[in-house]
Design an enzyme around this catalytic site. Structure first.
Site, PDB file in Angstrom:
ATOM      1  N   ASN A  11     106.766 130.633 132.411  1.00  0.00           N
ATOM      2  CA  ASN A  11     105.647 130.719 133.358  1.00  0.00           C
ATOM      3  C   ASN A  11     106.225 130.583 134.769  1.00  0.00           C
ATOM      4  OD1 ASN A  11     103.353 130.386 134.898  1.00  0.00           O
ATOM      5  ND2 ASN A  11     102.896 128.326 134.120  1.00  0.00           N
ATOM      6  N   TRP A  12     106.268 131.699 135.478  1.00  0.00           N
ATOM      7  CA  TRP A  12     106.883 131.670 136.822  1.00  0.00           C
ATOM      8  C   TRP A  12     105.997 131.014 137.870  1.00  0.00           C
ATOM      9  CZ3 TRP A  12     109.335 137.193 137.823  1.00  0.00           C
ATOM     10  CH2 TRP A  12     110.414 137.365 136.956  1.00  0.00           C
ATOM     11  N   LYS A  13     104.707 130.867 137.564  1.00  0.00           N
ATOM     12  CA  LYS A  13     103.757 130.350 138.571  1.00  0.00           C
ATOM     13  C   LYS A  13     103.837 131.235 139.818  1.00  0.00           C
ATOM     14  CE  LYS A  13     104.433 125.915 136.432  1.00  0.00           C
ATOM     15  NZ  LYS A  13     104.334 124.491 136.489  1.00  0.00           N
ATOM     16  N   GLU A 109      97.363 123.616 136.161  1.00  0.00           N
ATOM     17  CA  GLU A 109      97.279 123.893 137.606  1.00  0.00           C
ATOM     18  C   GLU A 109      96.014 124.701 137.914  1.00  0.00           C
ATOM     19  OE1 GLU A 109     101.219 125.480 138.053  1.00  0.00           O
ATOM     20  OE2 GLU A 109     102.023 123.470 137.670  1.00  0.00           O
ATOM     21  N   GLU A 179     100.744 120.685 127.095  1.00  0.00           N
ATOM     22  CA  GLU A 179     101.501 120.328 128.288  1.00  0.00           C
ATOM     23  C   GLU A 179     100.929 119.051 128.897  1.00  0.00           C
ATOM     24  OE1 GLU A 179     103.517 123.979 130.180  1.00  0.00           O
ATOM     25  OE2 GLU A 179     101.459 123.936 130.898  1.00  0.00           O
ATOM     26  N   SER A 229     108.484 120.143 131.990  1.00  0.00           N
ATOM     27  CA  SER A 229     109.882 119.814 132.293  1.00  0.00           C
ATOM     28  C   SER A 229     110.840 120.131 131.145  1.00  0.00           C
ATOM     29  CB  SER A 229     110.019 118.351 132.729  1.00  0.00           C
ATOM     30  OG  SER A 229     109.277 118.125 133.916  1.00  0.00           O
ATOM     31  N   GLY A 250     108.298 126.271 132.814  1.00  0.00           N
ATOM     32  CA  GLY A 250     108.030 126.628 134.204  1.00  0.00           C
ATOM     33  C   GLY A 250     109.322 126.774 134.989  1.00  0.00           C
ATOM     34  N   GLY A 251     109.652 125.755 135.759  1.00  0.00           N
ATOM     35  CA  GLY A 251     110.800 125.799 136.672  1.00  0.00           C
ATOM     36  C   GLY A 251     112.075 126.369 136.057  1.00  0.00           C
TER      37      GLY A 251
HETATM   38  P1  PGA Z   1     107.648 122.927 134.231  1.00  0.00           P
HETATM   39  O1  PGA Z   1     106.252 123.672 134.099  1.00  0.00           O
HETATM   40  O2  PGA Z   1     108.523 123.409 133.116  1.00  0.00           O
HETATM   41  O3  PGA Z   1     108.173 123.317 135.600  1.00  0.00           O
HETATM   42  O4  PGA Z   1     107.385 121.462 134.123  1.00  0.00           O
HETATM   43  C1  PGA Z   1     105.692 123.929 132.857  1.00  0.00           C
HETATM   44  C2  PGA Z   1     104.350 124.591 133.018  1.00  0.00           C
HETATM   45  O5  PGA Z   1     103.593 124.198 133.898  1.00  0.00           O
HETATM   46  O6  PGA Z   1     103.999 125.534 132.285  1.00  0.00           O
END
Ligand code: PGA
Length: 271
Positions: A11-13, A109, A179, A229, A250-251
């Site tokens: 998930n690149w956001k 989010e 999550e 994370s 994500g990150g």
């Molecule tokens: P993160 O994000 O791996 O940066 O914690 C995960 C997500 O929100 O899908």
């Protein structure tokens, strides 16, 4: 060995421009070509599935760049209406015309910054399922909810919203992502004990929901991803947890070399 294989969902956001998207997939392609035979075979037979969710504006670029690759491109959000006066929104028909058939729904989010509720999540899931989409639906408790021992009641409420009658009849199109909100982007990963407890609870709720339908089998077939994370350092341990069928990342998914590493870890863990 996970019955439904391992899903690695990035998930690149709101990260990566269209140009950066091009570069990402060029590097990912080279990385996939240089995987060993075991990892390549796992991608080919879909024992490992890779999904990337770029921002809306980068979807077309991502689709073009992955034409001959075993990578699913998905959207991070969608409106429940098919069209209308909803400034700034994107609909299912727009996505499907582009060639997108998977969407992420109810990310924390979206819930916390954009006011999405269990009610809007239900509307989105039902609408998108009826339009033939695959859904990755997110659930998870906040830090305060965990501290107040409300984790299970929060997850149950969120699952009640997701698993409508429509979802029960189209469960093959559904993936759940657990999550914990306090673990997202914070560097705090849930412990393997916390992950197993939450995923076990989610599986039991699913099993109860399907009790009058196709029963256990349908509930077992729904992949449950862990997110929050996830890194190349902790992914192997997370995958070893019972009822963890992959990661929503994500990150760490922003770097193609990490995605390659996640594929290698998944291949090793399922061999
Ligand atoms: P993160 O994000 O791996 O940066 O914690 C995960 C997500 O929100 O899908």
């Amino acid at each position: 060995m996970k019955p439904q294989g391992v899903l690695i969902a990035g998930n690149w956001k709101m990260n990566h421009t269209p140009k950066e998207t091009e570069v990402f997939f060029e590097k990912l392609k080279i990385g996939i070509q240089s995987l060993d035979a075991l990892a390549k075979a796992s991608l080919d037979n879909e024992q490992i599935r890779v999904c990337v969710m770029p921002p809306m504006l980068c979807l077309q670029t991502a689709l073009t760049k992955t034409k001959n690759m075993k990578v699913t491109i998905a959207a991070q959000n969608v409106h429940f209406e098919k069209k209308g006066a909803f400034t700034g929104e994107v609909s299912g028909p727009m996505l499907s015309e582009l060639g997108i058939n998977t969407v992420l729904i109810g990310h924390s989010e979206r819930r916390h910054y954009f006011g999405e509720t269990n009610e809007t999540v239900t509307k989105k899931i039902n609408s998108l399922l009826s339009q033939g989409f695959h859904i990755i639906a997110c659930i998870g408790e906040t830090k305060a909810e965990r501290q107040h021992q409300e984790t299970e009641s929060v997850l149950k409420k969120q699952l009640d919203a997701i698993i409508s009658d429509q979802a029960l009849s189209q469960s093959q199109s559904l993936v759940i992502a657990y999550e914990p909100v306090w673990a997202i982007g914070t560097g705090l990963t849930a412990t393997t004990k916390q992950v197993e407890e939450a995923h076990g609870f989610i599986r039991s709720v699913l099993t109860n929901k399907f009790a009058n339908k196709s029963g256990n089998i349908a509930a077992q077939k729904i992949s449950i991803l862990y997110g929050g994370s996830v890194t190349v350092e902790n992914f192997a341990d997370l995958l070893h947890c019972e009822n963890v069928d992959g990661g929503l990342i994500g990150g760490a998914s922003l770097k193609p070399e990490n995605m390659i590493e996640f594929i290698k870890i998944a291949a090793r863990s399922s061999s």
